[in-house]
Scaffold this motif. Sequence first.
Motif, PDB file in Angstrom:
ATOM      1  N   LYS A 200       1.373  43.194  67.360  1.00 31.21           N
ATOM      2  CA  LYS A 200       1.573  42.413  68.590  1.00 31.21           C
ATOM      3  C   LYS A 200       0.216  41.710  68.395  1.00 31.21           C
ATOM      4  O   LYS A 200      -0.810  42.428  68.588  1.00 31.21           O
TER       5      LYS A 200
ATOM      6  N   THR B 219       3.021  37.157  71.379  1.00 36.21           N
ATOM      7  CA  THR B 219       3.942  37.278  69.937  1.00 36.21           C
ATOM      8  C   THR B 219       3.877  38.632  69.642  1.00 36.21           C
ATOM      9  O   THR B 219       3.045  39.316  69.669  1.00 36.21           O
ATOM     10  N   SER B 220       5.039  38.937  68.919  1.00 37.19           N
ATOM     11  CA  SER B 220       5.105  40.398  68.316  1.00 37.19           C
ATOM     12  C   SER B 220       6.140  40.098  67.125  1.00 37.19           C
ATOM     13  O   SER B 220       7.074  39.517  67.162  1.00 37.19           O
ATOM     14  N   ARG B 221       5.823  41.303  66.157  1.00 38.12           N
ATOM     15  CA  ARG B 221       6.735  41.196  65.290  1.00 38.12           C
ATOM     16  C   ARG B 221       7.103  43.067  65.060  1.00 38.12           C
ATOM     17  O   ARG B 221       6.396  43.595  65.029  1.00 38.12           O
TER      18      ARG B 221
ATOM     19  N   GLN C 121      11.905  41.322  63.370  1.00 37.67           N
ATOM     20  CA  GLN C 121      12.492  40.434  64.537  1.00 37.67           C
ATOM     21  C   GLN C 121      10.890  39.815  65.144  1.00 37.67           C
ATOM     22  O   GLN C 121      10.114  40.736  65.597  1.00 37.67           O
ATOM     23  N   TYR C 122      10.862  38.432  65.538  1.00 33.46           N
ATOM     24  CA  TYR C 122       9.581  37.851  66.107  1.00 33.46           C
ATOM     25  C   TYR C 122      10.223  37.682  67.189  1.00 33.46           C
ATOM     26  O   TYR C 122      11.366  36.925  67.924  1.00 33.46           O
ATOM     27  N   LYS C 123       9.317  37.883  68.245  1.00 31.04           N
ATOM     28  CA  LYS C 123       9.405  37.805  69.813  1.00 31.04           C
ATOM     29  C   LYS C 123       8.236  36.922  70.287  1.00 31.04           C
ATOM     30  O   LYS C 123       7.221  36.894  70.113  1.00 31.04           O
TER      31      LYS C 123
ATOM     32  N   ASP D 281       6.928  36.339  74.369  1.00 29.03           N
ATOM     33  CA  ASP D 281       6.999  36.909  75.664  1.00 29.03           C
ATOM     34  C   ASP D 281       6.658  35.688  76.648  1.00 29.03           C
ATOM     35  O   ASP D 281       5.694  35.484  76.897  1.00 29.03           O
TER      36      ASP D 281
ATOM     37  N   ASP E 171      13.858  33.697  72.649  1.00 31.30           N
ATOM     38  CA  ASP E 171      12.926  34.621  72.981  1.00 31.30           C
ATOM     39  C   ASP E 171      12.775  35.360  71.754  1.00 31.30           C
ATOM     40  O   ASP E 171      11.670  36.174  71.622  1.00 31.30           O
ATOM     41  N   SER E 172      13.654  35.363  71.020  1.00 26.22           N
ATOM     42  CA  SER E 172      13.122  36.039  69.498  1.00 26.22           C
ATOM     43  C   SER E 172      14.267  35.547  68.498  1.00 26.22           C
ATOM     44  O   SER E 172      14.996  34.886  68.569  1.00 26.22           O
ATOM     45  N   LYS E 173      13.719  36.014  67.302  1.00 27.68           N
ATOM     46  CA  LYS E 173      14.368  35.458  65.987  1.00 27.68           C
ATOM     47  C   LYS E 173      14.473  36.714  64.982  1.00 27.68           C
ATOM     48  O   LYS E 173      13.179  37.340  64.613  1.00 27.68           O
TER      49      LYS E 173
END
Length: 306
Positions: A92, A96-98, A129-131, A133, A155-157
């Motif tokens: 994170k 963004t976070s993975r 998953q890429y997010k 916030d 929001d995510s992919k």
Amino acid sequence: MKIKSIIAVLLVTAGCLSNATAQQIFRISQYQQHNFLYNPAASGADDNASVGALYRKQWAGIEGGPETFVVYGDTYFEKKKVGVSAFVYNDKTGPTSRTGGQIGLSYSVYLNGKKDQRLMLGLGGSFFQYKIDKNYLTDGDPIAQNDPSIMNAADSKITGDAAVGVYYRSSTLNIGISADQLIQSGLSLYKNTNATQDAQLYRHYFAIASYNWQTDPDNVLIPNAMLKYLPNSPIDFEGGVKLLHKDFLWLGINYHYQQSYSIYAGVKIAKKLEIGYAYDQFSTPLSVFSDGGDANEISLRYYFKK
């Protein structure tokens, strides 16, 4: 939320992008002990099955600094000459976070009929998953709340990719070359009726090498280095030396070119349980922030030895 902190994180993240670290693939200081996290061909290279975990908090004094947690394991099936590794992670940075993982397989070719001198070939398959916030970006900011590039973004992919590598293992020299995110999968987070702005994964290349120099019966010096390359960016380099005493205690120093200095240490209890710690001090511009230009990394690893 501190505006200066956000600006600092964005600026330094941009700097990392230009230096090929990219933050698309998490960085750890104790890379020399965790080769298979960057090269699937190193799966099972230590022969003994192991499980472990690693936690890293970077730029601890700056809100939104990178934070990484990894859980992993690997083993080697000697009769089949096959190594297997797996890890899951959460990485994170700011908004963004993975969250994802990878499974790696290796096959060993024994050189001169010796198990302790072999060429290992590896493949890896990954998912993540890429997010984003959005609340992190828009909280208390009316301009951001009305920005279509933020509000229209997904929001995510969830996507997947692949890795490949070659690893040479011996009792003295260990060297590997690998490529990650081979497919360069798209993220496609932002779409509207007027335009489409697609992000994607970028191919990363790694080379990691180390040499075990037995200085006396009790001590081994281990020079080590890592090269990382992302097309259209400068080569990123870090390297240093580790002193291993009686396969029990180790101390090391590393230098990450134009970015940071690291010191690390650890112990191996009963030749099975490893406990390691690394501290990084980053150079400017992070060093101008009070308690901002550092990183702390803790690792645990258990080997299933008889």
